[in-house]
Design a protein around this motif. Structure first.
Motif, short mmCIF file in Angstrom:
data_model
loop_
_atom_site.label_atom_id
_atom_site.label_comp_id
_atom_site.label_asym_id
_atom_site.label_seq_id
_atom_site.Cartn_x
_atom_site.Cartn_y
_atom_site.Cartn_z
N ILE A 36 -8.85 -1.09 3.53
CA ILE A 36 -7.93 -2.07 2.94
C ILE A 36 -7.47 -3.06 4.01
O ILE A 36 -7.50 -4.28 3.81
CB ILE A 36 -6.73 -1.37 2.28
CG1 ILE A 36 -7.18 -0.61 1.04
CG2 ILE A 36 -5.63 -2.37 1.92
CD1 ILE A 36 -6.13 0.34 0.47
N VAL A 37 -7.05 -2.54 5.15
CA VAL A 37 -6.55 -3.41 6.23
C VAL A 37 -7.69 -4.24 6.81
O VAL A 37 -7.53 -5.45 7.04
CB VAL A 37 -5.86 -2.57 7.33
CG1 VAL A 37 -5.51 -3.43 8.54
CG2 VAL A 37 -4.62 -1.89 6.77
N GLU A 38 -8.83 -3.63 7.02
CA GLU A 38 -9.98 -4.35 7.57
C GLU A 38 -10.39 -5.52 6.67
O GLU A 38 -10.65 -6.62 7.14
CB GLU A 38 -11.16 -3.40 7.76
CG GLU A 38 -12.38 -4.04 8.37
CD GLU A 38 -13.51 -3.05 8.55
OE1 GLU A 38 -14.15 -3.08 9.61
OE2 GLU A 38 -13.77 -2.24 7.62
N ASN A 39 -10.42 -5.28 5.36
CA ASN A 39 -10.77 -6.35 4.42
C ASN A 39 -9.73 -7.47 4.45
O ASN A 39 -10.06 -8.63 4.26
CB ASN A 39 -10.92 -5.80 3.00
CG ASN A 39 -12.19 -5.02 2.83
OD1 ASN A 39 -13.16 -5.20 3.57
ND2 ASN A 39 -12.21 -4.12 1.87
N THR A 77 -1.67 5.31 -4.10
CA THR A 77 -1.33 3.94 -4.47
C THR A 77 -0.23 3.39 -3.57
O THR A 77 -0.30 2.27 -3.08
CB THR A 77 -0.90 3.87 -5.95
OG1 THR A 77 -1.96 4.36 -6.75
CG2 THR A 77 -0.57 2.46 -6.37
N TYR A 78 0.79 4.20 -3.36
CA TYR A 78 1.92 3.79 -2.52
C TYR A 78 1.46 3.42 -1.11
O TYR A 78 1.81 2.35 -0.59
CB TYR A 78 2.97 4.90 -2.48
CG TYR A 78 4.20 4.53 -1.71
CD1 TYR A 78 5.17 3.70 -2.25
CD2 TYR A 78 4.41 5.01 -0.43
CE1 TYR A 78 6.30 3.34 -1.54
CE2 TYR A 78 5.53 4.67 0.30
CZ TYR A 78 6.48 3.84 -0.27
OH TYR A 78 7.60 3.48 0.45
N LEU A 79 0.66 4.29 -0.52
CA LEU A 79 0.18 4.03 0.84
C LEU A 79 -0.76 2.83 0.87
O LEU A 79 -0.73 2.04 1.81
CB LEU A 79 -0.52 5.27 1.40
CG LEU A 79 0.36 6.49 1.64
CD1 LEU A 79 -0.48 7.68 2.10
CD2 LEU A 79 1.48 6.21 2.63
N SER A 80 -1.57 2.67 -0.17
CA SER A 80 -2.50 1.54 -0.24
C SER A 80 -1.76 0.21 -0.32
O SER A 80 -2.11 -0.76 0.36
CB SER A 80 -3.43 1.68 -1.44
OG SER A 80 -4.22 2.83 -1.32
N VAL A 81 -0.74 0.17 -1.15
CA VAL A 81 0.06 -1.06 -1.30
C VAL A 81 0.78 -1.35 0.02
O VAL A 81 0.85 -2.51 0.46
CB VAL A 81 1.05 -0.93 -2.47
CG1 VAL A 81 2.05 -2.07 -2.47
CG2 VAL A 81 0.30 -0.88 -3.79
N MET A 82 1.31 -0.32 0.64
CA MET A 82 2.00 -0.52 1.91
C MET A 82 1.02 -1.05 2.97
O MET A 82 1.37 -1.97 3.72
CB MET A 82 2.63 0.80 2.38
CG MET A 82 3.56 0.62 3.57
SD MET A 82 4.18 2.17 4.29
CE MET A 82 4.86 3.02 2.89
N ALA A 83 -0.19 -0.49 2.99
CA ALA A 83 -1.20 -0.94 3.96
C ALA A 83 -1.55 -2.41 3.73
O ALA A 83 -1.66 -3.19 4.68
CB ALA A 83 -2.45 -0.07 3.88
N LYS A 84 -1.72 -2.78 2.48
CA LYS A 84 -2.05 -4.17 2.15
C LYS A 84 -0.91 -5.10 2.57
O LYS A 84 -1.15 -6.16 3.16
CB LYS A 84 -2.32 -4.30 0.65
CG LYS A 84 -2.71 -5.69 0.20
CD LYS A 84 -4.10 -6.06 0.63
CE LYS A 84 -4.52 -7.38 0.00
NZ LYS A 84 -5.91 -7.67 0.22
N SER A 85 0.31 -4.69 2.31
CA SER A 85 1.47 -5.49 2.67
C SER A 85 1.57 -5.67 4.19
O SER A 85 1.78 -6.79 4.68
CB SER A 85 2.74 -4.82 2.13
OG SER A 85 3.88 -5.47 2.60
#
Length: 191
Positions: A36-39, A77-85
């Motif tokens: 997610i972060v790399e993208n 989902t929570y961790l994914s959204v946090m990573a994207k943010s």
């Protein structure tokens, strides 16, 4: 045992500062968060930036586990959204840094960058709270569409729904989010 029960147990263990729990989260979600972060940082961030963003996710959940509400969404989902943010904030920070370096005005912009970063973090958390306050399946639709960047047809396929229904829910969900976020502004917790 359901996903909700698993996530409730994870939160309880995090609240009791069980270090094995954060190690489990790292083992289970590190690769997903890295992607997610790399993208998000593609073309501007280095491996160190990606690793720092992913590490920040785990530091935040360890430091503030009460911010996760298993009733509003899964840990994944929570961790994914946090990573994207976090990655979006890093992306903006890196682009500003590169711009300021080329303009030779680094000193003043660093302070502005920090203030902007803090404000954006607060807005992102409020937006995330607003998304999670919506009833299912709205949070998953928004996260898949806007955080993971999935096309509407892919979201529909994954959720076993019609593409038109997903588009309608996105439209209605945006209106609901606008109302929720306006409520934040009216209360003075500004976005």
């Amino acid at each position: 045992m359901t996903q909700l029960d698993d996530d409730k147990q994870l939160k309880d263990k995090l609240l009791s500062k069980n270090e094995k729990t954060v190690e489990l989260l790292i083992e289970k979600y590190h690769k997903l968060l890295w992607v997610i972060v790399e993208n998000t940082l593609r073309g501007i961030g280095r491996a160190e930036d990606i690793e720092e963003c992913v590490s920040d996710v785990f530091v935040r959940i360890w430091g503030k586990p009460e911010s996760f509400d298993p009733e509003r969404g899964t840990m994944k989902t929570y961790l994914s959204v946090m990573a994207k943010s976090i990655a979006l904030n890093r992306y903006k920070s890196l682009t500003k840094r590169y711009e300021s370096e080329s303009n030779n005005s680094v000193e003043n912009e660093n302070t502005d960058d920090l203030l902007d970063l803090i404000c954006r973090e607060e807005r992102n958390e409020e937006l995330l709270d607003a998304i999670h306050s919506l009833k299912d399946p709205y949070p998953e639709i928004f996260i898949r569409r806007y955080i993971f960047g999935e096309k509407t047809s892919v979201v529909a396929s994954r959720l076993g729904m019609d593409t038109k229904d997903i588009e309608n829910r996105i439209y209605r969900g945006k209106n609901k989010l606008k109302s929720i976020l306006n409520h934040f502004v009216e209360r003075g917790t500004a976005i």
